[in-house]
Design a protein around this motif. Structure first.
Motif, PDB file in Angstrom:
ATOM      1  N   GLU A   1       3.152   3.850  -3.265  1.00 63.80           N
ATOM      2  CA  GLU A   1       2.293   5.037  -3.274  1.00 63.80           C
ATOM      3  C   GLU A   1       1.065   4.804  -4.139  1.00 63.80           C
ATOM      4  O   GLU A   1      -0.035   5.218  -3.793  1.00 63.80           O
ATOM      5  CB  GLU A   1       3.075   6.251  -3.769  1.00 63.80           C
ATOM      6  CG  GLU A   1       4.086   6.750  -2.765  1.00 63.80           C
ATOM      7  CD  GLU A   1       4.986   7.852  -3.289  1.00 63.80           C
ATOM      8  OE1 GLU A   1       5.707   8.422  -2.474  1.00 63.80           O
ATOM      9  OE2 GLU A   1       4.979   8.123  -4.510  1.00 63.80           O
TER      10      GLU A   1
ATOM     11  N   LYS B   1       8.977   2.562  -4.024  1.00 63.73           N
ATOM     12  CA  LYS B   1       8.225   3.662  -3.410  1.00 63.73           C
ATOM     13  C   LYS B   1       7.061   4.076  -4.294  1.00 63.73           C
ATOM     14  O   LYS B   1       5.940   4.269  -3.812  1.00 63.73           O
ATOM     15  CB  LYS B   1       9.150   4.857  -3.166  1.00 63.73           C
ATOM     16  CG  LYS B   1       8.441   6.020  -2.499  1.00 63.73           C
ATOM     17  CD  LYS B   1       9.355   7.186  -2.286  1.00 63.73           C
ATOM     18  CE  LYS B   1       8.560   8.344  -1.698  1.00 63.73           C
ATOM     19  NZ  LYS B   1       9.260   9.590  -1.742  1.00 63.73           N
ATOM     20  N   LYS B   2       7.308   4.177  -5.589  1.00 63.12           N
ATOM     21  CA  LYS B   2       6.252   4.563  -6.543  1.00 63.12           C
ATOM     22  C   LYS B   2       5.107   3.540  -6.504  1.00 63.12           C
ATOM     23  O   LYS B   2       3.936   3.910  -6.425  1.00 63.12           O
ATOM     24  CB  LYS B   2       6.847   4.632  -7.948  1.00 63.12           C
ATOM     25  CG  LYS B   2       5.848   4.954  -9.035  1.00 63.12           C
ATOM     26  CD  LYS B   2       6.554   4.969 -10.384  1.00 63.12           C
ATOM     27  CE  LYS B   2       5.597   4.584 -11.464  1.00 63.12           C
ATOM     28  NZ  LYS B   2       6.273   4.334 -12.731  1.00 63.12           N
ATOM     29  N   TYR B   3       5.447   2.274  -6.532  1.00 62.56           N
ATOM     30  CA  TYR B   3       4.410   1.234  -6.518  1.00 62.56           C
ATOM     31  C   TYR B   3       3.629   1.246  -5.198  1.00 62.56           C
ATOM     32  O   TYR B   3       2.422   1.044  -5.181  1.00 62.56           O
ATOM     33  CB  TYR B   3       5.010  -0.144  -6.761  1.00 62.56           C
ATOM     34  CG  TYR B   3       5.590  -0.316  -8.143  1.00 62.56           C
ATOM     35  CD1 TYR B   3       4.972   0.225  -9.269  1.00 62.56           C
ATOM     36  CD2 TYR B   3       6.768  -1.017  -8.323  1.00 62.56           C
ATOM     37  CE1 TYR B   3       5.523   0.070 -10.527  1.00 62.56           C
ATOM     38  CE2 TYR B   3       7.318  -1.182  -9.587  1.00 62.56           C
ATOM     39  CZ  TYR B   3       6.696  -0.632 -10.679  1.00 62.56           C
ATOM     40  OH  TYR B   3       7.228  -0.793 -11.921  1.00 62.56           O
TER      41      TYR B   3
ATOM     42  N   LYS C   1      13.319   3.575  -5.810  1.00 57.32           N
ATOM     43  CA  LYS C   1      12.437   4.575  -6.424  1.00 57.32           C
ATOM     44  C   LYS C   1      11.170   3.889  -6.968  1.00 57.32           C
ATOM     45  O   LYS C   1      10.056   4.367  -6.750  1.00 57.32           O
ATOM     46  CB  LYS C   1      13.198   5.275  -7.555  1.00 57.32           C
ATOM     47  CG  LYS C   1      12.461   6.399  -8.203  1.00 57.32           C
ATOM     48  CD  LYS C   1      13.387   7.044  -9.246  1.00 57.32           C
ATOM     49  CE  LYS C   1      12.630   8.017 -10.107  1.00 57.32           C
ATOM     50  NZ  LYS C   1      13.493   8.576 -11.165  1.00 57.32           N
ATOM     51  N   GLN C   2      11.368   2.787  -7.652  1.00 59.62           N
ATOM     52  CA  GLN C   2      10.228   2.044  -8.199  1.00 59.62           C
ATOM     53  C   GLN C   2       9.357   1.474  -7.077  1.00 59.62           C
ATOM     54  O   GLN C   2       8.124   1.533  -7.150  1.00 59.62           O
ATOM     55  CB  GLN C   2      10.707   0.893  -9.106  1.00 59.62           C
ATOM     56  CG  GLN C   2      11.258   1.349 -10.414  1.00 59.62           C
ATOM     57  CD  GLN C   2      10.196   2.014 -11.281  1.00 59.62           C
ATOM     58  OE1 GLN C   2       9.066   1.570 -11.349  1.00 59.62           O
ATOM     59  NE2 GLN C   2      10.564   3.108 -11.922  1.00 59.62           N
TER      60      GLN C   2
END
Length: 184
Positions: A180, A176-178, A173-174
């Protein structure tokens, strides 16, 4: 235009809806390529082939993603991991010299991926991964790049499997967030 969910895209892909596959490609190519690139130790040609195999598998098999069983990205990365492991096993079982074939094939086709773009992606991925904690990076490395199962990782980390699953979920999750944030 309304943005479709990942689950909706998979349903459309099962019906051979090409724009859905293209949309899924646009959403996840950076993540998939980064995982595959690391898995094959930076071999660009093998990484490109594995990425093609991942999308070919999504296109040719009836995928059965169920949102109630977990996050889409975890499901997708499991497919990526399985394709990578299958590819490596196949190459070990049937080693062959295809350098002539590769030279002929690549000389006749334009390179679809710009090397400069590849370097930028690699830098983005490295930056995103460096933002993860050491334990998060270790779980990702052990599972996706060293081929350990969740049970084996739990033994290595001396932690319950549920803790490892949770750590993996938070790590992805982290990441993917980074990625993006880096892409925006």
């Amino acid at each position: 235009m309304e943005e479709k969910t990942d689950a909706a895209l998979i349903k459309l892909i099962n019906k051979k809806h090409r724009p859905a596959l293209e949309e899924l490609y646009e959403r996840y190519i950076k993540l998939i390529y980064s995982v595959v690139f690391k898995f094959c130790n930076g071999n660009e040609e093998v990484a490109k082939e594995m990425v093609q195999l991942v999308f070919l598998k999504l296109w040719t098999t009836k995928s059965s993603y169920d949102p109630s069983k977990g996050k889409f990205v975890n499901w997708l990365l499991t497919i990526v991991r399985n394709v990578c492991i299958d590819y490596i096993r196949k190459e070990k079982k049937h080693p062959h010299d295809n350098s002539q074939y590769e030279t002929d094939r690549t000389s006749n086709l334009a390179d679809p991926i710009d090397p400069i773009d590849e370097n930028i992606k690699g830098i983005e991925i490295a930056k995103a991964k460096n933002k993860l904690s050491a334990s998060q990076r270790r779980v990702i490395d052990l599972l996706y790049w060293e081929g350990y199962s969740l049970t084996e990782i739990a033994e290595i980390e001396n932690a319950p499997v549920g803790t490892i699953k949770s750590r993996l979920y938070q790590s992805l999750k982290q990441l993917k967030k980074y990625l993006e944030l880096e892409g925006s």
